[in-house]
Design a protein around this motif. Structure first.
Motif, short mmCIF file in Angstrom:
data_model
loop_
_atom_site.label_atom_id
_atom_site.label_comp_id
_atom_site.label_asym_id
_atom_site.label_seq_id
_atom_site.Cartn_x
_atom_site.Cartn_y
_atom_site.Cartn_z
N UNK A 55 0.84 -1.12 0.12
CA UNK A 55 0.04 -0.11 -0.04
C UNK A 55 0.79 1.10 -0.16
N UNK A 56 0.92 1.91 -1.04
CA UNK A 56 1.76 3.28 -1.36
C UNK A 56 0.86 4.33 -0.92
N UNK A 57 1.08 5.02 0.19
CA UNK A 57 0.18 6.05 0.75
C UNK A 57 0.22 6.89 -0.66
N UNK A 103 -2.51 2.41 -4.37
CA UNK A 103 -2.37 3.76 -3.41
C UNK A 103 -3.87 3.61 -2.70
N UNK A 104 -5.02 2.74 -2.97
CA UNK A 104 -5.92 2.61 -2.36
C UNK A 104 -5.92 0.99 -1.62
N UNK A 105 -6.48 0.95 -0.42
CA UNK A 105 -6.53 -0.28 0.58
C UNK A 105 -7.64 -1.25 -0.06
N UNK A 106 -7.28 -2.33 -0.50
CA UNK A 106 -8.22 -3.45 -0.83
C UNK A 106 -9.37 -3.68 0.25
N UNK A 107 -10.40 -4.05 -0.27
CA UNK A 107 -11.51 -4.55 0.80
C UNK A 107 -11.21 -5.67 1.53
N UNK A 165 2.80 -1.43 4.26
CA UNK A 165 2.06 0.14 4.30
C UNK A 165 3.25 1.15 4.42
N UNK A 166 3.33 1.46 3.03
CA UNK A 166 4.50 2.47 2.78
C UNK A 166 3.92 4.02 2.91
N UNK A 167 4.52 4.65 4.00
CA UNK A 167 3.71 5.96 4.27
C UNK A 167 4.86 7.00 3.78
N UNK A 168 5.84 6.75 3.00
CA UNK A 168 6.55 7.97 2.44
C UNK A 168 7.94 8.11 3.24
N UNK A 169 8.58 9.14 2.91
CA UNK A 169 9.93 9.44 3.45
C UNK A 169 9.74 10.35 4.77
#
Length: 81
Positions: free
Chosen positions: A22-24, A60-64, A74-78
């Motif tokens: 999951x890429x924020x 970029x969206x979470x699957x149901x 869960x990748x939330x950036x730098x």
């Protein structure tokens, strides 16, 4: 070498795991002098998973329903100051 600590987690699912990344949505890019190009926050994770023979889906969206995936990242950036 920066993400070597993450590679120690990979043997826990060493049997060709199917992963979800999951890429924020707020993608941040930085220049990586080691490879000479601009990369996003998922680059090294994707390279490591591919090199170890794992498959992954990135969105970029979470699957149901996350039950088809054995590992969830869960990748939330730098981290920027």
């Amino acid at each position: 070498m920066k993400y070597l600590g993450m590679l120690f987690l990979i043997p826990m699912f060493a049997s060709a795991a199917h992963c979800f990344i999951w890429d924020y949505p707020d993608t941040d890019y930085v220049y990586e002098p080691e490879i000479g190009m601009t990369i996003d926050d998922t680059y090294w994770l994707r390279q490591s998973l591919s090199a170890l023979g794992h498959t992954y889906v990135m969105d970029t969206t979470l699957p149901s329903d996350i039950s088809p995936y054995q590992v969830f990242f869960a990748m939330c950036g730098w981290y920027d100051c």
